[in-house]
Enzyme design. Structure first.
Site, PDB file in Angstrom:
ATOM      1  N   ARG A 148     -11.404  -7.172   8.876  1.00  0.00           N
ATOM      2  CA  ARG A 148     -11.098  -8.698   7.830  1.00  0.00           C
ATOM      3  C   ARG A 148     -10.008  -9.347   8.987  1.00  0.00           C
ATOM      4  O   ARG A 148      -9.585  -8.845   9.790  1.00  0.00           O
ATOM      5  CB  ARG A 148     -10.514  -7.960   7.035  1.00  0.00           C
ATOM      6  CG  ARG A 148     -11.661  -8.108   5.759  1.00  0.00           C
ATOM      7  CD  ARG A 148     -11.483  -7.963   4.574  1.00  0.00           C
ATOM      8  NE  ARG A 148     -10.175  -8.882   3.264  1.00  0.00           N
ATOM      9  CZ  ARG A 148      -9.423  -8.798   2.924  1.00  0.00           C
ATOM     10  NH1 ARG A 148      -9.913  -7.699   2.068  1.00  0.00           N
ATOM     11  NH2 ARG A 148      -7.754  -9.147   2.639  1.00  0.00           N
TER      12      ARG A 148
ATOM     13  N   LYS B  84      -6.693  -2.156  -4.678  1.00  0.00           N
ATOM     14  CA  LYS B  84      -7.188  -2.624  -5.829  1.00  0.00           C
ATOM     15  C   LYS B  84      -9.054  -2.780  -5.670  1.00  0.00           C
ATOM     16  O   LYS B  84      -9.310  -1.745  -6.515  1.00  0.00           O
ATOM     17  CB  LYS B  84      -6.671  -3.721  -5.608  1.00  0.00           C
ATOM     18  CG  LYS B  84      -4.837  -4.026  -6.442  1.00  0.00           C
ATOM     19  CD  LYS B  84      -4.183  -5.840  -5.642  1.00  0.00           C
ATOM     20  CE  LYS B  84      -4.670  -6.314  -4.818  1.00  0.00           C
ATOM     21  NZ  LYS B  84      -3.889  -5.600  -3.882  1.00  0.00           N
TER      22      LYS B  84
ATOM     23  N   ARG C 105      -1.635 -13.793  -9.266  1.00  0.00           N
ATOM     24  CA  ARG C 105      -0.842 -13.550  -7.926  1.00  0.00           C
ATOM     25  C   ARG C 105       0.251 -14.794  -8.329  1.00  0.00           C
ATOM     26  O   ARG C 105       1.320 -14.934  -7.784  1.00  0.00           O
ATOM     27  CB  ARG C 105      -1.460 -13.920  -6.897  1.00  0.00           C
ATOM     28  CG  ARG C 105      -2.253 -12.882  -6.471  1.00  0.00           C
ATOM     29  CD  ARG C 105      -2.591 -13.344  -5.232  1.00  0.00           C
ATOM     30  NE  ARG C 105      -3.939 -12.250  -4.659  1.00  0.00           N
ATOM     31  CZ  ARG C 105      -4.006 -10.737  -3.145  1.00  0.00           C
ATOM     32  NH1 ARG C 105      -3.603 -11.630  -2.731  1.00  0.00           N
ATOM     33  NH2 ARG C 105      -5.340 -10.959  -3.795  1.00  0.00           N
TER      34      ARG C 105
ATOM     35  N   ARG D 144       0.808 -11.230   4.605  1.00  0.00           N
ATOM     36  CA  ARG D 144       0.328 -11.227   3.369  1.00  0.00           C
ATOM     37  C   ARG D 144       1.440 -10.272   2.302  1.00  0.00           C
ATOM     38  O   ARG D 144       1.968 -10.730   0.613  1.00  0.00           O
ATOM     39  CB  ARG D 144      -1.164 -10.791   3.388  1.00  0.00           C
ATOM     40  CG  ARG D 144      -1.837 -11.241   3.700  1.00  0.00           C
ATOM     41  CD  ARG D 144      -3.170 -10.601   4.368  1.00  0.00           C
ATOM     42  NE  ARG D 144      -3.710 -10.272   3.369  1.00  0.00           N
ATOM     43  CZ  ARG D 144      -4.901  -8.119   3.661  1.00  0.00           C
ATOM     44  NH1 ARG D 144      -4.704  -8.223   5.004  1.00  0.00           N
ATOM     45  NH2 ARG D 144      -5.236  -8.196   2.728  1.00  0.00           N
TER      46      ARG D 144
ATOM     47  N   ARG E 226      -8.771  -0.776   8.307  1.00  0.00           N
ATOM     48  CA  ARG E 226      -9.794  -0.634   6.836  1.00  0.00           C
ATOM     49  C   ARG E 226     -11.191  -1.794   7.640  1.00  0.00           C
ATOM     50  O   ARG E 226     -11.050  -2.450   8.957  1.00  0.00           O
ATOM     51  CB  ARG E 226      -9.754  -2.246   5.508  1.00  0.00           C
ATOM     52  CG  ARG E 226     -10.900  -1.948   4.937  1.00  0.00           C
ATOM     53  CD  ARG E 226     -10.193  -3.219   3.801  1.00  0.00           C
ATOM     54  NE  ARG E 226      -9.379  -4.513   4.313  1.00  0.00           N
ATOM     55  CZ  ARG E 226      -8.615  -4.615   3.102  1.00  0.00           C
ATOM     56  NH1 ARG E 226      -8.978  -3.959   1.984  1.00  0.00           N
ATOM     57  NH2 ARG E 226      -7.881  -6.092   3.121  1.00  0.00           N
TER      58      ARG E 226
HETATM   59  P1  AP5 Z   1      -8.738  -1.588  -0.799  1.00  0.00           P
HETATM   60  O1  AP5 Z   1      -9.553  -0.877  -1.559  1.00  0.00           O
HETATM   61  O2  AP5 Z   1      -9.167  -2.963   0.218  1.00  0.00           O
HETATM   62  O3  AP5 Z   1      -7.024  -2.413  -0.657  1.00  0.00           O
HETATM   63  P2  AP5 Z   1      -7.137  -3.702  -1.793  1.00  0.00           P
HETATM   64  O4  AP5 Z   1      -5.549  -3.302  -2.785  1.00  0.00           O
HETATM   65  O5  AP5 Z   1      -7.953  -4.615  -2.883  1.00  0.00           O
HETATM   66  O6  AP5 Z   1      -6.778  -4.805  -0.429  1.00  0.00           O
HETATM   67  P3  AP5 Z   1      -7.103  -6.025  -0.074  1.00  0.00           P
HETATM   68  O7  AP5 Z   1      -6.750  -5.768   1.082  1.00  0.00           O
HETATM   69  O8  AP5 Z   1      -8.657  -6.202  -0.847  1.00  0.00           O
HETATM   70  O9  AP5 Z   1      -5.695  -7.063  -1.037  1.00  0.00           O
HETATM   71  P4  AP5 Z   1      -5.847  -8.339  -1.363  1.00  0.00           P
HETATM   72  O10 AP5 Z   1      -4.550  -8.391  -2.407  1.00  0.00           O
HETATM   73  O11 AP5 Z   1      -5.083  -8.677  -0.251  1.00  0.00           O
HETATM   74  O12 AP5 Z   1      -6.474  -9.498  -0.459  1.00  0.00           O
HETATM   75  P5  AP5 Z   1      -7.752 -10.215  -1.194  1.00  0.00           P
HETATM   76  O13 AP5 Z   1      -8.949  -9.152  -0.570  1.00  0.00           O
HETATM   77  O14 AP5 Z   1      -7.727  -9.892  -2.913  1.00  0.00           O
HETATM   78  O15 AP5 Z   1      -8.207  -0.474  -0.196  1.00  0.00           O
HETATM   79  C1  AP5 Z   1      -7.544  -0.702   1.108  1.00  0.00           C
HETATM   80  C2  AP5 Z   1      -8.221   0.484   2.482  1.00  0.00           C
HETATM   81  O16 AP5 Z   1      -7.108   1.345   1.882  1.00  0.00           O
HETATM   82  C3  AP5 Z   1      -9.452   0.415   2.573  1.00  0.00           C
HETATM   83  O17 AP5 Z   1      -9.932   0.995   3.912  1.00  0.00           O
HETATM   84  C4  AP5 Z   1     -10.276   1.522   1.916  1.00  0.00           C
HETATM   85  O18 AP5 Z   1     -10.880   3.454   2.082  1.00  0.00           O
HETATM   86  C5  AP5 Z   1      -8.172   2.535   1.822  1.00  0.00           C
HETATM   87  N1  AP5 Z   1      -7.469   3.303   0.713  1.00  0.00           N
HETATM   88  C6  AP5 Z   1      -7.968   2.477  -0.750  1.00  0.00           C
HETATM   89  N2  AP5 Z   1      -7.652   3.713  -1.279  1.00  0.00           N
HETATM   90  C7  AP5 Z   1      -7.215   4.633  -0.759  1.00  0.00           C
HETATM   91  C8  AP5 Z   1      -6.168   5.465  -1.286  1.00  0.00           C
HETATM   92  N3  AP5 Z   1      -6.037   6.030  -1.917  1.00  0.00           N
HETATM   93  N4  AP5 Z   1      -6.256   6.776   0.162  1.00  0.00           N
HETATM   94  C9  AP5 Z   1      -5.801   6.094   1.404  1.00  0.00           C
HETATM   95  N5  AP5 Z   1      -6.970   5.041   1.799  1.00  0.00           N
HETATM   96  C10 AP5 Z   1      -7.734   4.763   0.462  1.00  0.00           C
HETATM   97  O19 AP5 Z   1      -7.637 -11.335  -0.771  1.00  0.00           O
HETATM   98  C11 AP5 Z   1      -7.653 -11.856   0.066  1.00  0.00           C
HETATM   99  C12 AP5 Z   1      -6.979 -13.573   0.232  1.00  0.00           C
HETATM  100  O20 AP5 Z   1      -7.360 -13.924  -0.843  1.00  0.00           O
HETATM  101  C13 AP5 Z   1      -5.617 -13.807   0.370  1.00  0.00           C
HETATM  102  O21 AP5 Z   1      -4.043 -13.736   1.225  1.00  0.00           O
HETATM  103  C14 AP5 Z   1      -5.248 -15.088  -0.123  1.00  0.00           C
HETATM  104  O22 AP5 Z   1      -5.656 -16.281   0.901  1.00  0.00           O
HETATM  105  C15 AP5 Z   1      -6.357 -14.920  -1.109  1.00  0.00           C
HETATM  106  N6  AP5 Z   1      -6.371 -15.037  -2.341  1.00  0.00           N
HETATM  107  C16 AP5 Z   1      -6.824 -13.849  -2.962  1.00  0.00           C
HETATM  108  N7  AP5 Z   1      -6.559 -14.100  -4.648  1.00  0.00           N
HETATM  109  C17 AP5 Z   1      -6.165 -14.785  -4.443  1.00  0.00           C
HETATM  110  C18 AP5 Z   1      -4.894 -15.700  -5.659  1.00  0.00           C
HETATM  111  N8  AP5 Z   1      -5.573 -15.001  -6.990  1.00  0.00           N
HETATM  112  N9  AP5 Z   1      -4.151 -16.983  -5.464  1.00  0.00           N
HETATM  113  C19 AP5 Z   1      -4.380 -16.931  -4.043  1.00  0.00           C
HETATM  114  N10 AP5 Z   1      -4.575 -16.854  -2.995  1.00  0.00           N
HETATM  115  C20 AP5 Z   1      -5.433 -16.304  -3.637  1.00  0.00           C
END
Ligand code: AP5
Length: 216
Positions: free
Chosen positions: A160, A13, A88, A171, A127
């Protein structure tokens, strides 16, 4: 256009929405990135969110909804907003609908990026992120040219704390329990489009742009 990109942790994402925002002038809103920044700065919000994030649990709705409400106020003048990682929970989805309605806006489309769990775990555990500029890398699919250093700014790369295999799996379980019900919620409102998150970054980008009706 106001859009949500949802999908399991590691679906890609952040990678995709950043490219969309850079390419088309959308505002990219990611509560995860905002919360990590708050933790880094040691703000009250960061102090309240830290333990939940380290355990791979969701930060309570009230905190995240307030964070989004204040940031949505900054969308004035942009071509629209693409939300990455919000909503979420059903409570967050309802709050988003109300926030947009107050601004006389709609949620135009919700993209559901699908990815098998094994691939999500591979992406999360491999990552690495630049501590200075936040650029994402992956040890296998997108390694930096020089080990441990960011190609863009030379900053040090780190893993991270929630990207350990154990926390990544926690997660993903939270995603299945709390967030997957939104697929049905948005499908029943006629705004859901599902795409595969598998394949290379460019393939996924092409699928996402098609689903959003954007051309290059
Ligand atoms: P990446 O693009 O970083 O993936 P992502 O889907 O953004 O993954 P996240 O881990 O950031 O999502 P998340 O939803 O768990 O975490 P968030 O930060 O929002 O890609 C991942 C890896 O794959 C990278 O290394 C990239 O290079 C690689 N990659 C990408 N595309 C690829 C492809 N096509 N092929 C191969 N490799 C690829 O949330 C973190 C924490 O914050 C949560 O756990 C929670 O505690 C809190 N939080 C965030 N939002 C909320 C909410 N709305 N409500 C409550 N708590 C929240």
């Amino acid at each position: 256009m106001n859009a949500v990109v949802m999908g399991p942790p590691g679906a890609g994402k952040g990678t995709q929405v950043k490219m969309l925002a850079d390419g088309y002038g959308f505002l990219h809103l990611s509560p995860g990135a905002l919360l990590r920044q708050a933790v880094k700065e040691g703000s009250d919000l960061g102090a309240q969110a830290k333990a939940y994030m380290e355990d791979g649990q969701l930060v309570p709705d009230a905190l995240v909804i307030e964070l989004l409400r204040s940031r949505l106020a900054e969308t004035e003048g942009s071509r629209g907003v693409v939300l990455d990682g919000f909503p979420r929970t059903l409570g967050q989805a309802e709050a988003l609908g109300e926030m947009l309605a107050q601004r006389r806006q709609n949620l135009d489309i919700v993209i559901n990026m699908e990815l098998p769990e094994a691939e999500a775990v591979r992406r999360l555990t491999g990552r690495r992120v630049c501590r200075q500029c936040g650029t994402n890398y992956h040890l296998v699919s997108k390694p930096p040219a020089s080990e441990g250093r960011c190609d863009s700014c030379g900053g040090p790369l780190y893993q991270r704390s929630d990207d350990s295999e154990e926390t990544a799996r926690a997660r993903l379980a939270v995603y299945r329990r709390e967030t997957e019900p939104l697929v049905e919620f948005y499908a029943s409102r006629g705004v859901l489009r599902s795409i595969s998150g598998q394949g290379g970054v460019a393939d996924v980008r092409a699928r996402l742009e098609r689903a959003l009706g954007l051309g290059r």
